[in-house]
Scaffold this motif. Structure first.
Motif, PDB file in Angstrom:
ATOM      1  N   UNK A 218      50.502 -53.436  48.113  1.00 37.02           N
ATOM      2  CA  UNK A 218      49.374 -52.508  48.064  1.00 37.02           C
ATOM      3  C   UNK A 218      48.205 -53.124  48.827  1.00 37.02           C
ATOM      4  N   UNK A 219      47.605 -52.306  49.700  1.00 38.01           N
ATOM      5  CA  UNK A 219      46.486 -52.769  50.507  1.00 38.01           C
ATOM      6  C   UNK A 219      45.328 -51.790  50.396  1.00 38.01           C
ATOM      7  N   UNK A 220      44.133 -52.295  50.664  1.00 42.46           N
ATOM      8  CA  UNK A 220      42.943 -51.454  50.741  1.00 42.46           C
ATOM      9  C   UNK A 220      41.946 -52.127  51.663  1.00 42.46           C
ATOM     10  N   UNK A 221      40.979 -51.362  52.132  1.00 44.80           N
ATOM     11  CA  UNK A 221      39.915 -51.914  52.962  1.00 44.80           C
ATOM     12  C   UNK A 221      38.616 -51.246  52.548  1.00 44.80           C
ATOM     13  N   UNK A 222      37.562 -52.039  52.439  1.00 44.02           N
ATOM     14  CA  UNK A 222      36.282 -51.494  51.996  1.00 44.02           C
ATOM     15  C   UNK A 222      35.693 -50.591  53.065  1.00 44.02           C
ATOM     16  N   UNK A 223      34.857 -49.652  52.641  1.00 45.78           N
ATOM     17  CA  UNK A 223      34.207 -48.732  53.576  1.00 45.78           C
ATOM     18  C   UNK A 223      33.319 -49.511  54.535  1.00 45.78           C
TER      19      UNK A 223
ATOM     20  N   UNK B  70      34.366 -54.189  57.133  1.00 47.85           N
ATOM     21  CA  UNK B  70      35.484 -53.853  56.252  1.00 47.85           C
ATOM     22  C   UNK B  70      36.315 -55.064  55.878  1.00 47.85           C
ATOM     23  N   UNK B  71      36.407 -55.326  54.586  1.00 44.39           N
ATOM     24  CA  UNK B  71      37.212 -56.431  54.061  1.00 44.39           C
ATOM     25  C   UNK B  71      38.519 -55.858  53.520  1.00 44.39           C
ATOM     26  N   UNK B  72      39.635 -56.447  53.929  1.00 45.01           N
ATOM     27  CA  UNK B  72      40.955 -55.980  53.505  1.00 45.01           C
ATOM     28  C   UNK B  72      41.400 -56.774  52.279  1.00 45.01           C
TER      29      UNK B  72
ATOM     30  N   UNK C 237      40.473 -37.655  50.862  1.00 46.55           N
ATOM     31  CA  UNK C 237      40.471 -38.234  52.199  1.00 46.55           C
ATOM     32  C   UNK C 237      41.058 -39.645  52.196  1.00 46.55           C
ATOM     33  N   UNK C 238      41.779 -39.996  51.121  1.00 44.65           N
ATOM     34  CA  UNK C 238      42.485 -41.263  51.097  1.00 44.65           C
ATOM     35  C   UNK C 238      43.799 -41.127  51.871  1.00 44.65           C
ATOM     36  N   UNK C 239      44.409 -42.269  52.186  1.00 46.15           N
ATOM     37  CA  UNK C 239      45.654 -42.272  52.946  1.00 46.15           C
ATOM     38  C   UNK C 239      46.728 -41.465  52.219  1.00 46.15           C
ATOM     39  N   UNK C 240      47.440 -40.621  52.963  1.00 48.86           N
ATOM     40  CA  UNK C 240      48.548 -39.860  52.386  1.00 48.86           C
ATOM     41  C   UNK C 240      49.652 -39.765  53.432  1.00 48.86           C
ATOM     42  N   UNK C 241      50.897 -40.032  53.002  1.00 47.75           N
ATOM     43  CA  UNK C 241      52.052 -39.957  53.888  1.00 47.75           C
ATOM     44  C   UNK C 241      53.165 -39.192  53.197  1.00 47.75           C
TER      45      UNK C 241
ATOM     46  N   UNK D  60      34.607 -43.904  53.580  1.00 50.84           N
ATOM     47  CA  UNK D  60      35.946 -43.883  52.997  1.00 50.84           C
ATOM     48  C   UNK D  60      36.537 -45.292  53.001  1.00 50.84           C
ATOM     49  N   UNK D  61      36.997 -45.712  51.834  1.00 52.87           N
ATOM     50  CA  UNK D  61      37.683 -46.998  51.678  1.00 52.87           C
ATOM     51  C   UNK D  61      39.160 -46.712  51.423  1.00 52.87           C
ATOM     52  N   UNK D  62      39.991 -46.691  52.457  1.00 55.55           N
ATOM     53  CA  UNK D  62      41.393 -46.298  52.279  1.00 55.55           C
ATOM     54  C   UNK D  62      42.182 -47.315  51.458  1.00 55.55           C
ATOM     55  N   UNK D  63      43.172 -46.813  50.732  1.00 58.04           N
ATOM     56  CA  UNK D  63      44.126 -47.656  50.008  1.00 58.04           C
ATOM     57  C   UNK D  63      45.514 -47.090  50.253  1.00 58.04           C
TER      58      UNK D  63
END
Length: 589
Positions: free
Chosen positions: A92-97, A163-165, A37-41, A126-129
């Protein structure tokens, strides 16, 4: 008169460059995992030339938990001080759940934008990256000198929004070699904004301007403007808005839904840039964009406007205002633009003038139509239409070291929108069908002979079906289906012969239904699914094809390379499979 050997040399460059290496191009980001369920493109990464790059780190694992900027210092790579074949930004980026909005993300250097996009919204679990890339080869002149930059991701963090980026960014410089010739990049890179480090400009109304007065060297031969116009606040969902006269009747935002960027030089209309209907990951229904965001939502592509007909005017030694406005802006657009200038290497001074400009007499005023009918019981049904078609021709000449060069830009630009409404005691349905397009041809002539001709077709189809139904128990279901695409075809011809062509087609389709209880609280959602396909082909045999499907917030299918020779994605290192602009399509430029 065409200089001796001019055409032969240019064609030889194209042919020889076409024989150089290709690169296996992977989708941007981490390798996809079915069920993740992480980001996918499906978007491609930027193809790379052969050789080992020099890496310059801009910042590493920086936290974005407030609305302050994150400054950094930049210095050119000492190990790759010669010519570069390519320059690539990686971030590269991410955000905490937790709970958090999508946020606008920008990177800057010396006032010039290096990256523009938005962030992925997290969920409670979910914490996306995600990973983004941008081809900055045409910005090499900026990167030759040390400077100050900053990252801006304004983010509110408190007991509610948690959420912290985090982010990291670097620049990769690929040295020129026998296999990857040096890029013929612009000689000057200038930001339109006034901030010396970099930030966007807010355009609340059609009369607000992003502008800069510049005095350029007296030998400008070609000029381009890279344009970003991002909808914000009341304009975030501009594609659903209606003219003020109908806003209360259909319970929608006013201001109409026509938006277009207008470029001017010294107040004279100089070009048009269509506005893409980006939908951010919190837009309409956040579940539509988990785990696959909308087209370009995480990584916007700038639109490049050819200002070369004005080269002679810009070379007269006087100050000139280059400006950007957004027709239809209704509070508000964030805008930035970068001026790219090519100079005559063999003349310190050129001269010229504009000889034709039909855009000056064509105001961006769309035609509005309506078939809305309101029944005696208050029910409303029917359509509102908005349409604008224009044909533009701008021509100018510049007397250069190799003769008089005439630059002519012709453009057919259009906007076609239909909003269909069905409104009664239990149903509110709005069907938005929109298509924005632009067909542009840029032609350069030396004497009477056409030496170079570049044509570009852009098309932005967008459909939103929003259907809200009141149930007998007082609960409400809101079903949303979105279809959006980005289509681009580019072709360059040298002395009448095709040198290169490329096609890009990026499509995303998403659906979800939200259910709210009788008190208006979100109770559940269902039918969450999406699909993306990304196709690229060019005249040198380059091919990239990747498609994916998701369901219930997880990746369910992923296919890459199918339909390409050998079932493998492979494109030339100098190609632009992501649709990013290039002032010259010539292979290996």
């Amino acid at each position: 008169m065409v200089p001796e050997g001019f055409v032969r040399h240019r064609m030889a460059v194209a042919v020889l460059s076409g024989l150089l290496g290709v690169a296996a191009v992977a989708p941007a980001g981490a390798d996809p995992v079915i069920g993740s369920n992480n980001v996918v493109v499906a978007d491609p990464s930027v193809p790379r030339p052969p050789g080992q790059p020099c890496v310059v780190t801009l910042f590493t694992n920086v936290s974005f938990d407030d609305f302050g900027t994150r400054p950094y210092s930049y210095a050119p790579p000492t190990g790759c001080s010669g010519s570069w074949s390519k320059v690539v930004l990686e971030a590269d980026f991410s955000v905490t759940a937790g709970r958090q909005y999508d946020r606008t993300a920008t990177l800057w250097l010396g006032g010039v934008n290096l990256y523009f996009g938005t962030t992925e919204e997290p969920s409670a679990s979910v914490s996306p990256a995600w990973h983004v890339e941008r081809d900055l080869t045409d910005y090499a002149a900026l990167l030759r000198n040390a400077g100050q930059g900053q990252a801006i991701i304004g983010n509110l963090v408190n007991s509610t929004y948690t959420g912290v980026i985090h982010g990291s960014a670097r620049l990769l410089f690929y040295p020129a070699s026998a296999q990857a010739r040096a890029a013929q990049s612009p000689d000057m890179v200038l930001a339109l904004g006034s901030d010396p480090v970099g930030s966007t400009t807010t355009l609340n109304t059609p009369t607000d301007k992003l502008a800069r007065t510049v005095t350029l060297p007296r030998n400008v031969e070609r000029a381009y403007l890279d344009v970003f116009t991002q909808s914000q606040s009341g304009d975030e969902f501009w594609y659903t808005c209606v003219p003020d006269a109908y806003a209360s009747e259909v319970q929608e935002c006013g201001g109409g839904n026509f938006r277009e960027a207008e470029i001017s030089i010294d107040g004279q209309p100089a070009g048009v840039a269509p506005v893409y209907p980006w939908v951010y990951t919190g837009g309409i229904d956040p579940y539509l964009w988990r785990p696959t965001p909308g087209v370009q939502a995480l990584n916007f592509m700038p639109y490049r406007v050819d200002l070369s007909p004005f080269a002679g005017q810009l070379s007269d030694g006087n100050p000139h205002e280059v400006a950007l406005q957004v027709a239809g802006a209704h509070g508000y657009f964030s805008a930035t633009a970068t001026l790219l200038v090519y100079r005559d290497a063999h003349a310190s001074q050129v001269s010229g003038a504009i000889t034709r400009n039909t855009l000056a007499n064509q105001a961006p005023t769309p035609v509005i139509g309506s078939t809305l009918v309101q029944a005696s019981n208050g029910d409303v049904s029917g359509d509102i239409t908005t349409r604008l078609d224009r044909h533009v021709a701008i021509e100018g000449y510049v007397d250069t070291s190799h003769g008089r060069v005439t630059h002519a830009v012709t453009q057919d630009v259009g906007f076609d929108d239909r909003q269909g409404f069905t409104i009664n005691a239990t149903t509110y349905q709005q069907l938005t069908w929109q298509r924005t397009w632009s067909d542009t041809t840029s032609e350069s002539r030396v004497g009477k002979q056409v030496t170079e001709e570049r044509s570009e077709h852009f098309e932005y189809p967008f459909t939103l079906d929003y259907n809200q139904v009141l149930q007998s128990d007082g609960s409400i279901s809101a079903a949303s289906t979105v279809h959006q695409a980005y289509r681009q075809r580019s072709e360059e011809r040298l002395s009448g012969m095709r040198a290169y062509s490329a096609d890009v087609h990026n499509r995303v389709e998403s659906a979800d239904t939200l259910v709210f209880d009788a008190s208006g609280n979100l109770a559940s959602h269902s039918g969450q699914q999406s699909a993306q396909s990304f196709d690229f082909r060019d005249s040198l045999g380059g091919c990239y094809r990747t498609s994916l499907t998701t369901q219930a917030g997880a990746l369910t299918g992923y296919i890459t390379g199918q339909g390409c020779p050998g079932h493998q994605n492979s494109v030339s290192w100098f190609a632009h499979p992501d649709g990013s602009p290039d002032s010259s399509l010539r292979p290996g430029h």
